[in-house]
Design a protein around this motif. Structure first.
Motif, PDB file in Angstrom:
ATOM      1  N   PRO A 194      13.213  11.721   1.975  1.00  0.00           N
ATOM      2  CA  PRO A 194      12.958  12.960   2.717  1.00  0.00           C
ATOM      3  C   PRO A 194      12.992  12.732   4.224  1.00  0.00           C
ATOM      4  O   PRO A 194      12.560  11.691   4.713  1.00  0.00           O
ATOM      5  CB  PRO A 194      11.540  13.349   2.288  1.00  0.00           C
ATOM      6  CG  PRO A 194      11.236  12.521   1.079  1.00  0.00           C
ATOM      7  CD  PRO A 194      12.071  11.286   1.171  1.00  0.00           C
ATOM      8  N   THR A 196      11.350  13.631   7.774  1.00  0.00           N
ATOM      9  CA  THR A 196       9.977  14.000   8.135  1.00  0.00           C
ATOM     10  C   THR A 196       9.887  14.244   9.638  1.00  0.00           C
ATOM     11  O   THR A 196      10.706  13.729  10.400  1.00  0.00           O
ATOM     12  CB  THR A 196       8.960  12.879   7.822  1.00  0.00           C
ATOM     13  OG1 THR A 196       9.187  11.781   8.698  1.00  0.00           O
ATOM     14  CG2 THR A 196       9.045  12.414   6.389  1.00  0.00           C
ATOM     15  N   VAL A 234       7.278  17.422   5.945  1.00  0.00           N
ATOM     16  CA  VAL A 234       8.037  16.568   5.029  1.00  0.00           C
ATOM     17  C   VAL A 234       9.043  17.431   4.280  1.00  0.00           C
ATOM     18  O   VAL A 234       8.690  18.527   3.799  1.00  0.00           O
ATOM     19  CB  VAL A 234       7.083  15.878   4.014  1.00  0.00           C
ATOM     20  CG1 VAL A 234       7.870  15.008   3.030  1.00  0.00           C
ATOM     21  CG2 VAL A 234       6.025  15.043   4.740  1.00  0.00           C
ATOM     22  N   GLU A 235      10.253  16.963   4.210  1.00  0.00           N
ATOM     23  CA  GLU A 235      11.295  17.706   3.488  1.00  0.00           C
ATOM     24  C   GLU A 235      10.872  17.871   2.028  1.00  0.00           C
ATOM     25  O   GLU A 235      10.434  16.906   1.386  1.00  0.00           O
ATOM     26  CB  GLU A 235      12.622  16.928   3.584  1.00  0.00           C
ATOM     27  CG  GLU A 235      13.808  17.745   3.146  1.00  0.00           C
ATOM     28  CD  GLU A 235      15.118  16.939   3.200  1.00  0.00           C
ATOM     29  OE1 GLU A 235      16.158  17.484   2.829  1.00  0.00           O
ATOM     30  OE2 GLU A 235      15.074  15.753   3.613  1.00  0.00           O
ATOM     31  N   ASP A 236      11.018  19.088   1.541  1.00  0.00           N
ATOM     32  CA  ASP A 236      10.457  19.430   0.237  1.00  0.00           C
ATOM     33  C   ASP A 236      11.372  18.969  -0.906  1.00  0.00           C
ATOM     34  O   ASP A 236      11.936  19.789  -1.627  1.00  0.00           O
ATOM     35  CB  ASP A 236      10.258  20.959   0.196  1.00  0.00           C
ATOM     36  CG  ASP A 236       9.393  21.369  -0.974  1.00  0.00           C
ATOM     37  OD1 ASP A 236       8.884  20.489  -1.677  1.00  0.00           O
ATOM     38  OD2 ASP A 236       9.228  22.587  -1.176  1.00  0.00           O
ATOM     39  N   ALA A 246       1.133  18.461   0.317  1.00  0.00           N
ATOM     40  CA  ALA A 246       0.725  19.768   0.860  1.00  0.00           C
ATOM     41  C   ALA A 246      -0.789  19.933   0.729  1.00  0.00           C
ATOM     42  O   ALA A 246      -1.451  20.436   1.640  1.00  0.00           O
ATOM     43  CB  ALA A 246       1.463  20.891   0.139  1.00  0.00           C
ATOM     44  N   LEU A 252       5.338  21.172   3.714  1.00  0.00           N
ATOM     45  CA  LEU A 252       6.594  20.851   3.031  1.00  0.00           C
ATOM     46  C   LEU A 252       7.610  21.915   3.423  1.00  0.00           C
ATOM     47  O   LEU A 252       7.311  23.112   3.358  1.00  0.00           O
ATOM     48  CB  LEU A 252       6.391  20.828   1.516  1.00  0.00           C
ATOM     49  CG  LEU A 252       5.416  19.754   1.000  1.00  0.00           C
ATOM     50  CD1 LEU A 252       5.369  19.750  -0.516  1.00  0.00           C
ATOM     51  CD2 LEU A 252       5.801  18.363   1.495  1.00  0.00           C
TER      52      LEU A 252
END
Ligand code: CS2
Length: 452
Positions: A194, A196, A234-236, A246, A252
């Motif tokens: 991910p 961030t 943070v990339e979900d 979360a 997210l």
């Protein structure tokens, strides 16, 4: 090994003040996500964390300091414990392998891909079972998981780089590809990396903080402090079975890019500008530099008139965000040293200022003001080099050499690791940087700031 679900490389002050605080909150409701701290080069923090059983003080520096004890770390791996790290990465309970190893810790070339000529990468490719680089460790850890039929863990880069997850993914896959193309393909298909955005101003621990902790009767050799503001986007894309970040207070988001770029250019770009110009003007801390109205006024114009246009359109309210950032810099409770921010300039300038310059040029906007902090970095390097003072930077020996030359600014512009040919070659940016450097060398920065 129970109670450890996250392995973290680089347990410095930022990690302990930021990510560990989120995890500490998460642990209150879900005890699976304790952190194993890994520091393969310096033993100090690991030894202290072990001695203090993972407990240390976090001081939130606001109008009144607020002290809390964090206890998110459950296991400690220092230099010499490669076997322990390897076993930890192969533990099925571990789902996240995060890192704060600073920009230079990823061994990337100027174009953002893995630098195959980097000494650590060359060494790790020659002996991939005994890595020293983060990328080498992630590749080995993922290879072991694949061999054991385990799902991949999620590498989570928490350093200040644009597209940090994507860059780490490409680096690990490129490294693995040199050892075993099937491993590279497995990583590409199974592991997510991910992107961030991390944000909280965290000054290095100083004698003031140590005294504050002692005054409260706490026996703690590794306290950390930060401002009250803290953000972690943070990339979900975390796979099922990952910690609920979360619930821990992280945001997210489907696309972290807009946040990441805005934060790097507005906050970190302004920080680096304050650092180099402020040091040349004799200031020591960010709050002191912000109390200098010539400098604060310059940085505000830079941010609002040069940086924001490079981020527009954006889903964020950029003017409000910029105002909030400048207010955070004024926090008198934080003694954030400009010299700490000035470190590693060759790694930081590209994401913080030069990307903005490139966008401005492409859009036909002027770059004269943006050239000023870049020229200030050059004068800072020159000043350190000529005084024989320390330069903290992966390119330090070359900077020291160039800094002593008569035409240091030109020599620094020729550093291909920092300036792409489109910026270093003849054109508006080169002229503006050389002019700003010459004027600051002759008259000091103050008159130039007022003129911009
Ligand atoms: C600073 C950052 O040291 C530096 O270069 O600009 O560490 C900054 O304080 C953080 O990114 C804030 O989130």
């Amino acid at each position: 090994m129970s109670g450890v679900g996250i392995v973290h490389f680089g347990p410095g002050a930022f990690h302990r003040a930021h990510q560990a605080d989120y995890v500490d909150r998460l642990l209150a409701g879900d005890p699976r996500w304790g952190i194993a701290a890994v520091s393969l080069r310096s033993p100090g923090t690991i030894e202290a964390l072990r001695r203090q059983k993972g407990r240390y003080t976090l001081a939130i520096l606001d109008s009144e300091p607020c002290l809390r004890t964090l206890a998110a770390h459950r296991a400690f791996h220092g230099p010499g414990d490669a076997a322990g790290v390897r076993a930890r990465l192969a533990d099925p309970a571990v789902r996240i392998v995060s890192s704060t190893v600073t920009e230079k810790g990823y061994c990337l070339a100027a174009d953002g891909t893995l630098d195959m000529g980097h000494g650590d990468v060359v060494r790790d490719l020659a002996d991939p079972e005994h890595p020293i680089s983060l990328v080498g460790w992630l590749a080995l850890g993922l290879a072991d998981r694949r061999a054991a039929g385990l799902p991949a863990f999620t590498p989570l880069c928490c350093d200040n780089m644009v597209a940090n997850g994507r860059k780490l993914r490409a680096a690990v896959i490129a490294f693995a590809g040199r050892i075993d193309p099937e491993l590279a393909a497995w990583i590409g298909g199974e592991a997510v990396f991910p992107d961030t955005m991390v944000d909280s101003i965290t000054p290095a621990t100083d004698s003031r903080l140590l005294a504050l902790v002692r005054e409260r009767g706490l026996d703690d050799s590794i306290p950390v402090s930060r401002e009250a503001y803290s953000e972690w986007v943070v990339e979900d894309v975390l796979p099922p079975g990952s910690p609920d970040l979360a619930a821990a207070g992280a945001t997210l988001a489907a696309d972290v890019g807009a946040w990441e770029k805005a934060k790097l250019r507005l906050l970190n770009g302004a920080h680096s500008s304050l650092a180099y110009l402020g040091l040349l003007l004799g200031h020591e801390t960010v709050a002191e530099a912000m109390a200098d109205s010539d400098l604060a006024g310059f940085v505000e114009r830079l941010v609002r008139e040069d940086v924001i246009p490079s981020l527009t359109p954006s889903p964020l309210d950029l003017q409000a965000y910029a105002g909030e950032i400048l207010e955070r810099f004024r926090n008198p409770a934080i003694g954030h040293r400009l010299s700490q921010i000035a470190w590693d300039g060759t790694q930081k300038l590209p994401y913080r200022l030069l990307d903005t310059v490139a966008d401005a040029l492409a859009a036909g906007r002027g770059v004269a003001r943006l050239a000023v902090p870049v020229a200030a970095w050059m004068l800072f390097v020159e000043r350190q080099a000529r005084a024989g003072a320390e330069i903290v930077d992966p390119l330090a020996p070359r900077l020291a050499e160039i800094g002593r030359e008569a035409n240091a600014a030109e020599g620094l512009l020729a550093l291909g690791e920092v300036f792409p040919p489109s910026l270093a070659g003849p054109g508006a940016f080169r002229s503006a940087v050389l002019a700003a450097a010459a004027r600051m060398r002759a008259n000091g920065p103050r008159t130039l700031l007022a003129n911009h």
